[in-house]
Design an enzyme around this catalytic site. Structure first.
Site, PDB file in Angstrom:
ATOM      1  N   HIS A 193       0.839  -1.215   0.000  1.00 35.09           N
ATOM      2  CA  HIS A 193       0.000   0.000   0.000  1.00 35.09           C
ATOM      3  C   HIS A 193       0.869   1.259   0.000  1.00 35.09           C
ATOM      4  CE1 HIS A 193      -3.154  -2.594   2.296  1.00 35.09           C
ATOM      5  NE2 HIS A 193      -3.555  -2.502   1.038  1.00 35.09           N
ATOM      6  N   GLU A 397      -4.975   6.320  -4.721  1.00 38.58           N
ATOM      7  CA  GLU A 397      -3.868   5.570  -5.321  1.00 38.58           C
ATOM      8  C   GLU A 397      -3.822   5.794  -6.826  1.00 38.58           C
ATOM      9  OE1 GLU A 397      -5.564   2.147  -3.185  1.00 38.58           O
ATOM     10  OE2 GLU A 397      -3.516   1.421  -2.941  1.00 38.58           O
TER      11      GLU A 397
END
Ligand SMILES: Nc1ncnc2c1ncn2[C@@H]1O[C@H](COP(=O)(O)OP(=O)(O)O)[C@@H](O)[C@H]1O
Ligand SMILES: CC(=O)OP(=O)(O)O
Ligand SMILES: [Mg+2]
Length: 411
Positions: A193, A397
């Site tokens: 992540h 993201e």
């Protein structure tokens, strides 16, 4: 690349979903966003007996959301469905305005510390890392292969989850196991992540009106997969996921931290195979293993109805989260902010409240009315007098991947 090519398509292929965005980097606009979920119907636990769903919003063409239900067997089919939806609005992959396709790649090992243009050698290396990201890298590879087949002339860029964590000091990255064995098999903490931890830590500094180099932040990325990171002056110094995305926090279907001897016990005493143990810990543990549900909304609903199993699952989830807040406070020495992000972190006020409850002595306080606010914007949920800022910072993201991709192809 042509001078008019300013668009980037971002593909975030997860274990059972593909999230995507088409952005115009020159205009700073999003042209389309979408999600294909429950890919591979019939493969538990991701689909719960339901069928696949494709939600597509062509923001450039009026923004009317389209929702299609129906079986999508695999990631290749999902990517083709994405290409078809984009083409329906004249935003297809054949467009000369497309500059590049950016792919989220979960595991980049030690080799990839920055975004990388994908060639055959890069693809081979991503394939070599499948055993350490079995739920993720295969989906990323299919995404890359399918996109390449559709537009072989276009630069495809890999943006790695692991890259942000490569700044971790050796004492945080190395496991306390035999050095020769660890090095021979490249066993260490990689962390995942990273695109989200990088983006959210930077946005948190912005929210505080500071430069990232001036602040220490604990980022709690709580999605289906969940991880914590300690970010000192903009650099990651520790993170909860390890060799694989299995370590650390309690997740939707993954156990997070356990005594590694549990695996020997399952093998020797319970007679389970390595593959069965792998599936148990990755797919049948975490919240789903504890109470049968991995969706925090459903768990909260059950708790409100007095369901004891859901309550215990929630308490275990929160207890682990608290331990990491404490650990990373100690690692950082001084904490300026704790930032909650991803599906659970951005939306579940009771999770934020419970994670910080009782930590006033550590300078952490949440204001109930601020915590109850629903918004897509970065915001503080701590009162003015709180020594440590507590924040909700929506992750993006896809935007981060688009920016890194565009910067690389224009370099
Ligand atoms: N309104 C909400 N309240 C509580 N939890 C939510 C809410 N919306 C989403 N979630 C949680 O977010 C999770 C998905 O988070 P997300 O960051 O999209 O995960 P991933 O990227 O790993 O698929 C869901 O499984 C659900 O538990
Ligand atoms: C690395 C990881 O766990 O990713 P996700 O949360 O998308 O499953
Ligand atoms: Mg995610």
């Amino acid at each position: 690349m042509s001078a008019t090519a300013t668009r980037v398509l971002v593909l975030n292929s997860g274990s059972s979903s593909v999230k995507y965005q088409l952005l115009d980097m020159a205009a700073g606009t999003r042209l389309a966003v979408g999600l294909v979920e429950r890919i591979g119907v019939g493969a538990p636990p991701a689909c719960g007996g339901e069928t696949s769903r494709h939600i597509h919003t062509p923001l450039a063409a009026g923004g009317e959301k389209r929702e299609t239900e129906g079986a999508i067997a695999d990631h290749e089919a999902a990517l083709k469905a994405v290409a078809a939806e984009l083409a329906a609005d004249g935003l297809g992959l054949e467009s000369p305005e497309l500059a590049a396709i950016g792919h989220r790649v979960v595991h980049g090992g030690l080799k990839f510390t920055a975004p990388t243009v994908i060639d055959d050698a890069v693809l081979t290396e991503i394939e070599r890392l499948v055993p350490v990201a079995p739920l993720h890298n295969p989906a990323n590879i299919t995404g890359i292969r399918t996109a390449r087949a559709l537009r072989p002339d276009l630069p495809q860029v890999a943006v790695f989850d692991t890259a942000f964590h490569t700044t971790m000091p050796e004492h945080a990255a190395r496991y306390a196991i035999d050095v020769e064995t660890a090095d021979a098999h490249r066993i260490r903490r990689y962390g995942f992540h990273g695109t989200s931890h990088a983006y959210v830590s930077r946005k948190t500094a912005e929210l505080l009106g500071k430069d990232p180099s001036e602040v220490n932040v604990i980022v709690l990325h709580l999605g289906n997969g969940a991880s914590a990171s300690a970010v000192a002056g903009g650099r990651c110094v520790d993170t909860s996921m390890g060799l694989t995305p299995l370590e650390g926090l309690v997740m939707g279907t993954r156990s997070g931290d356990i005594d590694p001897a549990v695996t020997f016990h399952l093998k020797r005493v319970a007679g389970m195979s390595t593959d069965e143990i792998d599936a148990l810990l990755n797919k049948k543990s975490g919240l789903v293993g504890l109470c049968g549900d991995n969706d925090m909304r459903e768990i909260r609903r059950r708790i409100d109805e007095g369901d004891e199993r859901a309550r215990l699952a929630f308490d275990i989830y929160i207890h682990r989260l608290k331990k990491y807040i404490g650990a990373y406070s100690a690692v950082l020495g001084k904490v300026d902010a704790v930032a909650f992000t991803a599906g659970v972190g951005e939306n579940a006020a009771p999770v934020r409240e419970a994670a910080v409850a009782g930590l006033a002595e550590m300078g952490l306080v949440v204001d109930a009315s601020l915590n109850a606010v629903r918004s897509g914007e970065p915001r503080l949920i701590s009162p003015d007098h709180s020594r440590v800022a507590v924040a909700v910072v929506p992750t993006d993201e896809e935007l981060e991947i688009a920016q890194q991709t565009y910067a690389l192809v224009n370099a």
